[in-house]
Enzyme design. Structure first.
Site, PDB file in Angstrom:
ATOM      1  N   CYS A  78       6.148  51.365  -6.938  1.00  0.00           N
ATOM      2  CA  CYS A  78       7.301  50.451  -6.967  1.00  0.00           C
ATOM      3  C   CYS A  78       7.224  49.528  -8.192  1.00  0.00           C
ATOM      4  O   CYS A  78       6.260  48.781  -8.351  1.00  0.00           O
ATOM      5  CB  CYS A  78       7.331  49.621  -5.689  1.00  0.00           C
ATOM      6  SG  CYS A  78       8.628  48.369  -5.689  1.00  0.00           S
ATOM      7  N   GLU A  91       0.834  -1.201   0.000  1.00  0.00           N
ATOM      8  CA  GLU A  91       0.000   0.000   0.000  1.00  0.00           C
ATOM      9  C   GLU A  91       0.870   1.252   0.000  1.00  0.00           C
ATOM     10  O   GLU A  91       2.007   1.212   0.459  1.00  0.00           O
ATOM     11  CB  GLU A  91      -0.879   0.004   1.270  1.00  0.00           C
ATOM     12  CG  GLU A  91      -1.673  -1.272   1.407  1.00  0.00           C
ATOM     13  CD  GLU A  91      -2.438  -1.364   2.734  1.00  0.00           C
ATOM     14  OE1 GLU A  91      -2.395  -0.398   3.518  1.00  0.00           O
ATOM     15  OE2 GLU A  91      -3.069  -2.407   2.943  1.00  0.00           O
ATOM     16  N   LYS A 132      10.604   3.621   3.242  1.00  0.00           N
ATOM     17  CA  LYS A 132      10.552   5.080   3.041  1.00  0.00           C
ATOM     18  C   LYS A 132      11.329   5.472   1.793  1.00  0.00           C
ATOM     19  O   LYS A 132      12.488   5.062   1.635  1.00  0.00           O
ATOM     20  CB  LYS A 132      11.174   5.784   4.256  1.00  0.00           C
ATOM     21  CG  LYS A 132      10.378   5.621   5.541  1.00  0.00           C
ATOM     22  CD  LYS A 132       9.249   6.629   5.584  1.00  0.00           C
ATOM     23  CE  LYS A 132       8.617   6.711   6.952  1.00  0.00           C
ATOM     24  NZ  LYS A 132       8.979   7.852   7.726  1.00  0.00           N
ATOM     25  N   ASP A 175       0.703  10.387   3.182  1.00  0.00           N
ATOM     26  CA  ASP A 175       1.192  11.313   4.191  1.00  0.00           C
ATOM     27  C   ASP A 175       0.064  12.231   4.656  1.00  0.00           C
ATOM     28  O   ASP A 175      -0.221  13.251   4.053  1.00  0.00           O
ATOM     29  CB  ASP A 175       2.333  12.137   3.583  1.00  0.00           C
ATOM     30  CG  ASP A 175       3.395  12.433   4.612  1.00  0.00           C
ATOM     31  OD1 ASP A 175       3.238  11.975   5.751  1.00  0.00           O
ATOM     32  OD2 ASP A 175       4.360  13.127   4.274  1.00  0.00           O
ATOM     33  N   CYS A 193       7.034  46.935   1.305  1.00  0.00           N
ATOM     34  CA  CYS A 193       7.483  48.175   0.661  1.00  0.00           C
ATOM     35  C   CYS A 193       6.271  49.094   0.573  1.00  0.00           C
ATOM     36  O   CYS A 193       5.188  48.668   0.170  1.00  0.00           O
ATOM     37  CB  CYS A 193       8.012  47.850  -0.734  1.00  0.00           C
ATOM     38  SG  CYS A 193       7.959  49.246  -1.865  1.00  0.00           S
ATOM     39  N   CYS A 241      13.095  49.712   0.413  1.00  0.00           N
ATOM     40  CA  CYS A 241      12.826  48.720  -0.627  1.00  0.00           C
ATOM     41  C   CYS A 241      14.033  48.611  -1.555  1.00  0.00           C
ATOM     42  O   CYS A 241      14.504  49.625  -2.076  1.00  0.00           O
ATOM     43  CB  CYS A 241      11.592  49.125  -1.424  1.00  0.00           C
ATOM     44  SG  CYS A 241      11.330  48.124  -2.892  1.00  0.00           S
ATOM     45  N   LYS A 266       2.167   4.622   1.492  1.00  0.00           N
ATOM     46  CA  LYS A 266       2.159   5.251   2.809  1.00  0.00           C
ATOM     47  C   LYS A 266       1.744   6.695   2.578  1.00  0.00           C
ATOM     48  O   LYS A 266       2.550   7.548   2.207  1.00  0.00           O
ATOM     49  CB  LYS A 266       3.534   5.174   3.467  1.00  0.00           C
ATOM     50  CG  LYS A 266       3.489   5.621   4.911  1.00  0.00           C
ATOM     51  CD  LYS A 266       4.704   5.116   5.659  1.00  0.00           C
ATOM     52  CE  LYS A 266       4.573   5.274   7.161  1.00  0.00           C
ATOM     53  NZ  LYS A 266       4.567   6.652   7.625  1.00  0.00           N
ATOM     54  N   CYS A 306      12.709  50.164  -5.213  1.00  0.00           N
ATOM     55  CA  CYS A 306      12.321  51.555  -5.450  1.00  0.00           C
ATOM     56  C   CYS A 306      12.825  52.495  -4.351  1.00  0.00           C
ATOM     57  O   CYS A 306      12.665  53.705  -4.456  1.00  0.00           O
ATOM     58  CB  CYS A 306      10.806  51.674  -5.603  1.00  0.00           C
ATOM     59  SG  CYS A 306       9.910  51.424  -4.070  1.00  0.00           S
ATOM     60  N   TYR A 312      -7.210   1.900   5.982  1.00  0.00           N
ATOM     61  CA  TYR A 312      -6.192   0.890   5.716  1.00  0.00           C
ATOM     62  C   TYR A 312      -6.234  -0.304   6.671  1.00  0.00           C
ATOM     63  O   TYR A 312      -5.466  -1.244   6.517  1.00  0.00           O
ATOM     64  CB  TYR A 312      -4.783   1.496   5.643  1.00  0.00           C
ATOM     65  CG  TYR A 312      -4.349   2.314   6.842  1.00  0.00           C
ATOM     66  CD1 TYR A 312      -4.161   1.726   8.080  1.00  0.00           C
ATOM     67  CD2 TYR A 312      -4.112   3.680   6.714  1.00  0.00           C
ATOM     68  CE1 TYR A 312      -3.771   2.463   9.170  1.00  0.00           C
ATOM     69  CE2 TYR A 312      -3.708   4.438   7.799  1.00  0.00           C
ATOM     70  CZ  TYR A 312      -3.538   3.821   9.022  1.00  0.00           C
ATOM     71  OH  TYR A 312      -3.156   4.560  10.092  1.00  0.00           O
TER      72      TYR A 312
HETATM   73  P1  AMP Z   1       4.878   5.996  11.514  1.00  0.00           P
HETATM   74  O1  AMP Z   1       4.124   7.272  11.743  1.00  0.00           O
HETATM   75  O2  AMP Z   1       6.107   6.179  10.693  1.00  0.00           O
HETATM   76  O3  AMP Z   1       5.073   5.216  12.737  1.00  0.00           O
HETATM   77  O4  AMP Z   1       3.962   5.100  10.560  1.00  0.00           O
HETATM   78  C1  AMP Z   1       2.669   4.718  10.932  1.00  0.00           C
HETATM   79  C2  AMP Z   1       1.690   5.620  10.276  1.00  0.00           C
HETATM   80  O5  AMP Z   1       1.704   5.476   8.882  1.00  0.00           O
HETATM   81  C3  AMP Z   1       0.272   5.309  10.624  1.00  0.00           C
HETATM   82  O6  AMP Z   1      -0.102   5.850  11.855  1.00  0.00           O
HETATM   83  C4  AMP Z   1      -0.456   5.970   9.506  1.00  0.00           C
HETATM   84  O7  AMP Z   1      -0.672   7.331   9.819  1.00  0.00           O
HETATM   85  C5  AMP Z   1       0.510   5.989   8.355  1.00  0.00           C
HETATM   86  N1  AMP Z   1       0.058   5.276   7.181  1.00  0.00           N
HETATM   87  C6  AMP Z   1      -0.089   5.814   5.949  1.00  0.00           C
HETATM   88  N2  AMP Z   1      -0.503   4.933   5.060  1.00  0.00           N
HETATM   89  C7  AMP Z   1      -0.637   3.749   5.705  1.00  0.00           C
HETATM   90  C8  AMP Z   1      -1.051   2.454   5.313  1.00  0.00           C
HETATM   91  N3  AMP Z   1      -1.381   2.164   4.060  1.00  0.00           N
HETATM   92  N4  AMP Z   1      -1.084   1.501   6.262  1.00  0.00           N
HETATM   93  C9  AMP Z   1      -0.726   1.769   7.542  1.00  0.00           C
HETATM   94  N5  AMP Z   1      -0.332   2.984   7.968  1.00  0.00           N
HETATM   95  C10 AMP Z   1      -0.281   3.973   7.072  1.00  0.00           C
END
Ligand code: AMP
Length: 672
Positions: free
Chosen positions: A431, A116, A314, A120, A426, A408, A118, A411, A227
């Site tokens: 300007c 999956e 990562k 953000d 400014c 500035c 990850k 100008c 997830y």
């Molecule tokens: P970490 O914050 O590095 O400990 O990683 C865990 C966090 O990854 C979880 O709390 C989620 O917020 C995030 N996360 C994002 N995508 C996924 C996913 N597909 N499965 C599990 N965790 C995920």
């Protein structure tokens, strides 16, 4: 260097303190100072030391729990089962080591993984009782999270009521996130209002969800991927089946999840995604590999911190180290002075970076960036490169601190910094730097969209005195461009044609193009719906303006000040004389909720309305000449969206059909 026992103890103590400090900045203040990668490196260093010297492990060490404390402003939720962290792999080899650890438990044969993204964003847990959403919480420290039910209820992607046959009690976990486009829009809006920008989509998502005023959350397009899920007696064999079942309840899961037969395929997927992840519409910082078999997951179990059956790979960060050659000051269209670091060119994520924004004076002080410093530069996809941190150990003593100029640099007018504001400005009305930026904004794609007027051409036209305002664009002739830039006649004629065509841009975009302070794209849209043309807007009082939802006193004041300025009024006059349409067209007029009647308009209804039943709503539409159909197509004019909307909502978004909230729908009926 060999460390003796006291050194090790001191190092461990120092690392813990630093990690706790960064935890606080990240989780409680939403304002991290170091990159995820640097943070992970600190954690890793600590964990390695503790592994070698297990007598130093204390229960309160950051390695023994998931970081983060709930902010006191929200209620606390105790998670039924802790929301754990994930083990990290920085390289593909570490994925192999992960599988070897599994093998040591006596497992043989290929292991199937669910791979999956990850995503953000912000981890949340949602509780459904008899199919109804009863609780939503952040991860917090893993044991205790914040109660953000009210905020989560405003996210369209989170059903308030489940479909199908959900279990009596269901807890799902997922990531709330914001798409890159929405992130950009949000930041443009904040920039227009002079508010600090979100550093990345994750902060934007976390900041949006952890709002005390849920209306702010509602105004932002947040999304969710579930997830994981858990319920008693689930009788399923694989994680992927759990996700499938959850999907049948109407919960959103990531369509990019992949089940792969063994580790080699999983690694190949990681490699490929790493190359292309910039093109994915949301921000990802890696991939998560999860052992797919639930039986095997159970056998492997978890440590106090993370499951043993999952690992996060990562992606290497888009960061690099460079040297600050100089700190320059750029003048924006509202006169805001932005310090910009000029860097030794450095390769970051496939492109060369030689400049990075330092945002404002306070930011420079906070990070203590000096000319001559060695710094870490980050490029987060679509965000302008920025300096993450200084490496103080690289200092020679010859570094120079930066002072905001009092005049500035373009100008020479005085520079002012209003009390309580981070930005210095400014004050020069004439300007040229401001003028250039105003014209750049006017011609930009999201405003008047006049193609061909790049930075260099605008600089020349202003420097030669041919553009004294955006209105002068409409008096340019092809010969001017040919003479000035030694441009080919055909190209010059084409540019002039682009200028001509822009006269008929939609009213909201022209309004945005004027560059009124605090009036971003969204606010321009809101205003354009209330005021059919520039005249009533220019004479609107602060009171009238603040009566509009979403228009606060600051925006209202800024609009008043804009129209009060003689110079601006003159430019508006010139724009109108040049034929720029600063009003809505007859077509736009029909599209807005102020339409005279609903003759010929096609409606589709979805979700539950609180004011009346669907039949009643249909009757009201029909009584005003509109039609109600059951499916969303390109011909649909409006989708009326009640609580807990169905798949029609996604379809309407996909086709760009106008979506009306119940409130907007009521306003439309009232006016029709
Ligand atoms: P970490 O914050 O590095 O400990 O990683 C865990 C966090 O990854 C979880 O709390 C989620 O917020 C995030 N996360 C994002 N995508 C996924 C996913 N597909 N499965 C599990 N965790 C995920």
């Amino acid at each position: 260097m060999v460390m003796n026992a006291t050194d090790v103890e001191a190092k461990v103590r120092e690392l813990r303190e630093r990690i706790r400090h960064h935890d606080h900045l990240y989780y409680v203040l939403d304002s991290p100072e170091i990159s995820d990668h640097e943070y992970d490196a600190l954690m890793r260093e600590l964990r390695e030391l503790e592994e070698k010297h297990s007598d130093l492990i204390t229960p309160d060490s950051p390695t023994q729990r998931v970081s983060g404390k709930p902010a006191p402003a929200f209620g606390t939720v105790v998670h039924e089962t802790p929301m754990q962290s994930l083990e990290n792999a920085m390289t593909l080899e570490e994925l192999q080591e992960f599988e070897e650890r599994i093998r040591r438990k006596g497992i043989s044969g290929p292991i199937e993984y669910c791979v999956e993204h990850k995503v953000d964003g912000l981890a949340v847990a949602l509780t459904y009782e008899n199919g109804t959403l009863t609780k939503g919480a952040t991860r917090g420290d893993g044991v205790r999270g914040e109660d953000i039910t009210l905020n989560l209820r405003t996210i369209k992607r989170i059903p308030l009521k489940l479909a199908g046959k959900p279990p009596g009690r269901l807890v799902v976990r997922g990531e709330v996130f914001i798409n890159k486009d929405e992130f950009k829009r949000l930041n443009e809006e904040r920039a227009a209002r002079g508010e600090p920008l979100f550093a990345n989509p994750r902060n934007a998502a976390a900041g949006s969800v952890r709002q005390l005023d849920a209306r702010i959350t509602a105004s932002r397009k947040l999304d969710l991927f579930v997830y994981s899920a858990d319920w008693p007696d689930m009788k399923l064999a694989a994680h992927s089946e759990v996700l499938q079942r959850v999907r049948s309840f109407g919960l959103h899961t990531n369509p990019r999840n992949e089940v792969v037969p063994d580790l080699s395929v999983a690694m190949e997927l990681c490699r490929r995604t790493q190359e292309s992840h910039q093109e994915i519409p949301y921000e990802t910082d890696g991939m998560v590999l999860k052992v797919n078999s639930l039986n095997l997951q159970k056998t492997l179990g978890a440590t106090s911190r993370a499951p043993r059956w999952a690992i996060a790979y990562k992606f290497p960060p888009a960061e690099a180290v460079s040297t600050v050659r100089d700190i320059l000051v750029q003048v924006g269209r509202t006169g805001a002075l932005t310090p910009v670091a000029s860097l030794d060119p450095v390769e970051v994520d496939g492109s060369t970076v030689s400049r990075a924004t330092l945002h404002n004076e306070d930011e420079i002080r906070r990070k203590d960036v000096r000319v001559g410093d060695t710094v870490v530069v980050r490029k987060a996809g679509m965000v302008i490169p920025e300096i993450v941190a200084v490496l103080p150990e690289k200092r020679t003593g010859r570094e120079r601190t930066f002072e905001m100029p009092t005049r500035c640099p373009v100008c020479g007018s005085e520079v002012e910094r209003e009390k309580g504001e981070a930005v210095s400005r400014c004050t020069g009305a004439g300007c040229p730097a401001q003028l250039k930026e105003r014209i750049r904004h006017f011609v930009s794609r999201r405003a008047m969209d006049i193609e061909g007027f790049g930075d260099k051409l605008i600089d020349r036209l202003v420097d030669e005195g041919m553009l004294k305002s955006a209105a002068d664009l409409y008096h340019l002739i092809a010969e001017d461009l040919v003479a000035l830039e030694r441009m080919g006649k055909t190209l010059a004629a084409k540019l002039i044609r682009h200028v001509d065509e822009s006269r008929d841009r939609p009213w909201n975009r022209a309004l945005f193009g004027l560059g009124i302070r605090h009036v971003g794209e969204h606010t321009a849209q809101v205003l354009s719906r209330r005021f059919p043309s520039i005249e009533p807007l220019s004479s609107a009082t602060i009171e009238e303006l603040t009566r509009i939802p979403e228009i606060g006193p600051e925006i209202a004041l800024s609009i008043r000040l804009f129209f009060a300025q003689e110079g601006n009024r003159k430019i508006l006059d010139q724009l109108m004389k040049a034929g720029v349409r600063l009003r809505e067209s007859s077509e736009e007029f029909r599209e807005t909720p102020r339409a005279g009647n609903l003759e010929g308009r096609q409606f589709v209804l979805t979700g539950t309305l609180s004011s009346f039943t669907r039949d009643e709503a249909s009757e009201k539409i029909q009584a005003r000449g509109g039609r109600v159909t059951g499916t969303v197509t390109r011909k649909t004019d409006y989708l009326v969206c009640g609580e807990n909307p169905g798949s029609k909502y996604a379809k309407a978004r996909e086709l760009g059909v106008r979506i009306l909230s119940e409130e907007e729908f009521l306003a439309l009926l009232e006016n029709a």
